[in-house]
Design a protein around this motif. Structure first.
Motif, PDB file in Angstrom:
ATOM      1  N   ALA A 298       0.976  -1.738   0.099  1.00  0.00           N
ATOM      2  CA  ALA A 298       0.335   0.081  -0.179  1.00  0.00           C
ATOM      3  C   ALA A 298       0.816   1.365   0.067  1.00  0.00           C
ATOM      4  O   ALA A 298       0.842   1.817  -0.717  1.00  0.00           O
ATOM      5  N   ARG A 299       2.141   1.089   0.600  1.00  0.00           N
ATOM      6  CA  ARG A 299       2.746   1.772   0.809  1.00  0.00           C
ATOM      7  C   ARG A 299       3.595   2.717  -0.673  1.00  0.00           C
ATOM      8  O   ARG A 299       3.875   3.661  -0.579  1.00  0.00           O
ATOM      9  N   TYR A 300       3.538   1.279  -1.783  1.00  0.00           N
ATOM     10  CA  TYR A 300       3.926   2.113  -2.843  1.00  0.00           C
ATOM     11  C   TYR A 300       2.936   2.659  -4.021  1.00  0.00           C
ATOM     12  O   TYR A 300       2.988   2.842  -4.053  1.00  0.00           O
ATOM     13  N   PHE A 301       2.483   1.933  -3.156  1.00  0.00           N
ATOM     14  CA  PHE A 301       0.491   2.107  -4.308  1.00  0.00           C
ATOM     15  C   PHE A 301       0.711   3.860  -4.055  1.00  0.00           C
ATOM     16  O   PHE A 301      -0.017   4.287  -5.215  1.00  0.00           O
ATOM     17  N   ILE A 302       0.692   4.172  -2.875  1.00  0.00           N
ATOM     18  CA  ILE A 302      -0.042   5.864  -2.350  1.00  0.00           C
ATOM     19  C   ILE A 302       1.235   6.604  -2.705  1.00  0.00           C
ATOM     20  O   ILE A 302       1.151   7.670  -3.220  1.00  0.00           O
ATOM     21  N   GLN A 303       2.053   6.320  -2.508  1.00  0.00           N
ATOM     22  CA  GLN A 303       3.956   7.097  -3.575  1.00  0.00           C
ATOM     23  C   GLN A 303       3.906   6.873  -5.333  1.00  0.00           C
ATOM     24  O   GLN A 303       3.699   8.471  -5.429  1.00  0.00           O
ATOM     25  N   LYS A 304       3.656   6.541  -5.668  1.00  0.00           N
ATOM     26  CA  LYS A 304       3.002   5.842  -7.189  1.00  0.00           C
ATOM     27  C   LYS A 304       2.004   6.683  -7.450  1.00  0.00           C
ATOM     28  O   LYS A 304       2.331   7.842  -8.241  1.00  0.00           O
ATOM     29  N   LEU A 305       0.914   6.973  -6.494  1.00  0.00           N
ATOM     30  CA  LEU A 305      -0.411   7.339  -7.140  1.00  0.00           C
ATOM     31  C   LEU A 305      -0.316   8.562  -7.613  1.00  0.00           C
ATOM     32  O   LEU A 305      -0.838   9.468  -8.884  1.00  0.00           O
ATOM     33  N   PRO A 306       0.423   9.867  -7.050  1.00  0.00           N
ATOM     34  CA  PRO A 306       0.847  10.943  -7.648  1.00  0.00           C
ATOM     35  C   PRO A 306       1.085  11.405  -8.413  1.00  0.00           C
ATOM     36  O   PRO A 306       0.894  12.368  -9.167  1.00  0.00           O
ATOM     37  N   ASP A 307       2.010  10.550  -9.073  1.00  0.00           N
ATOM     38  CA  ASP A 307       2.995  10.507 -10.432  1.00  0.00           C
ATOM     39  C   ASP A 307       2.750  10.431 -11.339  1.00  0.00           C
ATOM     40  O   ASP A 307       2.303  10.903 -12.579  1.00  0.00           O
ATOM     41  N   ALA A 308       1.567   8.893 -11.138  1.00  0.00           N
ATOM     42  CA  ALA A 308       0.960   8.700 -11.816  1.00  0.00           C
ATOM     43  C   ALA A 308      -0.080   9.255 -13.217  1.00  0.00           C
ATOM     44  O   ALA A 308      -0.726   9.021 -14.180  1.00  0.00           O
ATOM     45  N   VAL A 309      -0.768   9.703 -11.904  1.00  0.00           N
ATOM     46  CA  VAL A 309      -2.433  10.691 -12.654  1.00  0.00           C
ATOM     47  C   VAL A 309      -1.952  12.131 -11.600  1.00  0.00           C
ATOM     48  O   VAL A 309      -2.004  12.999 -10.912  1.00  0.00           O
TER      49      VAL A 309
END
Length: 378
Positions: A298-309
């Motif tokens: 979940a940590r990777y998911f949350i960190q990656k989300l702002p850069d992906a969207v």
């Protein structure tokens, strides 16, 4: 206990020929025929005699007969008097009435030509009538909003607050459940395909863009259209049936200012918040599925989300929520005010309102996709 003079039907063979005689006696009224299933037994006997012309019918022994009993004989005769029939004088009038009613025929209807053209024409007229009424409703709401802005202290604050509670807060449960499940399904299916090509890390991009930009606003709008849109139409329809709308006009209370504008503003406020809520639940469901299927934390998911969207996609999603909410409220109020004061129109209007609102939302989503086709991508 069985009643006296029960209806009976007896078959006699004639001595001089092969023809048979049918003799009826007893009481041929509905209460006697219903006793101990007599109507079923006699009905079977009469059915076996239907179509047989060489029969002598003797009904003079019947004590009393009503229309039900006479109709049973008439059906067995093929809806015409048999050649050999013996009736009591008091029975003649009854069978004469049945015979006359059987001769009444409906006038032949002329086949309408160009029926499909007429149906198409009426459909087009109805469409433009609804379109004109919808445009007038938008103009009325715009004027009411202008009045509300000029005089905010006398505005319908309680109505707006109440509609935000009913359309927004009470919809949190169903939107959270559907959003979570959609996120799980979308993440699971995407993970299956990405694993094949070794692109596990791109799951965040696919899930974030699809949910935040498209699925979140669309799911929230469809659920609100089915839940709150139908409620708005039914509420206005019931007020039409109970003549409350007419009473408001008599009292000088505007429908648009007290009923329509609060619903439009309430959905315009609550829909963006529901979009954020639905997005969050869908992303949580996607994170759970990604953790179980691909092992992404979940940590990777949350960190990656702002850069992906990109941020523009959040803004587009919120703008969609506002527009969708206003369209749902306008469509629901439009059909609610057109309901006639009867229950059949209430049910039909509510169904049409929900279907139309969902269709309008999907069309508006397509317009957004075309207008912002080049916005929100790196």
């Amino acid at each position: 206990m069985p009643i006296e003079n029960a209806p009976t039907l007896t078959l006699h063979h004639a001595d001089s020929s092969t023809a048979r005689a049918v003799v009826a006696s007893g009481i041929w009224q509905v209460h006697a025929l219903a006793e101990r299933g007599a109507i079923k037994t006699i009905g079977t006997m009469l059915a076996s005699l239907t179509g047989k012309q060489a029969l002598d019918w003797d009904l003079s022994g019947i004590t009393s007969i009503d229309h039900i009993g006479a109709q049973m004989f008439w059906n067995a005769w093929g809806k015409q008097r048999p050649a050999q029939l013996k009736l009591a004088p008091k029975q003649e009038e009854l069978f004469k009435r049945i015979e006359e009613s059987s001769r009444v025929t409906l006038p032949p209807t002329r086949a309408r030509r160009f029926t499909w053209v007429m149906v198409l024409g009426f459909g087009m007229l109805s469409f433009f009538e609804h379109l004109w009424g919808f445009i007038r409703l938008i103009g009325q709401v715009t004027q009411d909003i202008g009045r509300f802005v000029r005089h905010p202290l006398t505005g319908p604050w309680r109505e707006i607050s109440s509609n935000i509670f009913h359309a927004g807060f009470q919809a949190l449960g169903i939107t959270a459940l559907v959003g979570f499940l959609i996120g799980v399904v979308l993440s699971y299916l995407s993970a299956q395909q990405l694993r094949t090509f070794g692109g596990d890390m791109y799951l965040v991009n696919i899930l974030g863009m699809s949910v935040i930009r498209e699925l979140g606003p669309l799911l929230a709008a469809i659920l609100v259209a089915g839940r709150s849109g139908s409620s708005i139409t039914a509420q206005l329809g019931v007020m039409r049936v109970t003549e409350e709308l007419d009473a408001m006009l008599v009292m000088g209370i505007s429908h648009g200012y007290r009923l329509i504008m609060p619903k439009v503003l309430a959905l315009a406020i609550s829909m963006p918040l529901l979009v954020v809520w639905t997005d969050a639940m869908a992303l949580i469901g996607g994170m759970v599925s990604a953790k179980m299927e691909l092992g992404l934390s979940a940590r990777y998911f949350i960190q990656k989300l702002p850069d992906a969207v990109p941020l523009a996609n959040y803004v587009i999603g919120l703008l969609k929520g506002t527009v969708f909410g206003m369209l749902i409220a306008l469509v629901s109020c439009h059909f609610g005010l057109r309901i006639k004061p009867n229950t059949e129109s209430l049910g039909r209007g509510t169904t049409t309102s929900v279907v139309t609102a969902i269709t309008v939302v999907i069309l508006a989503d397509a317009v957004f996709a075309i207008i912002f086709s080049g916005v929100g991508f790196y």
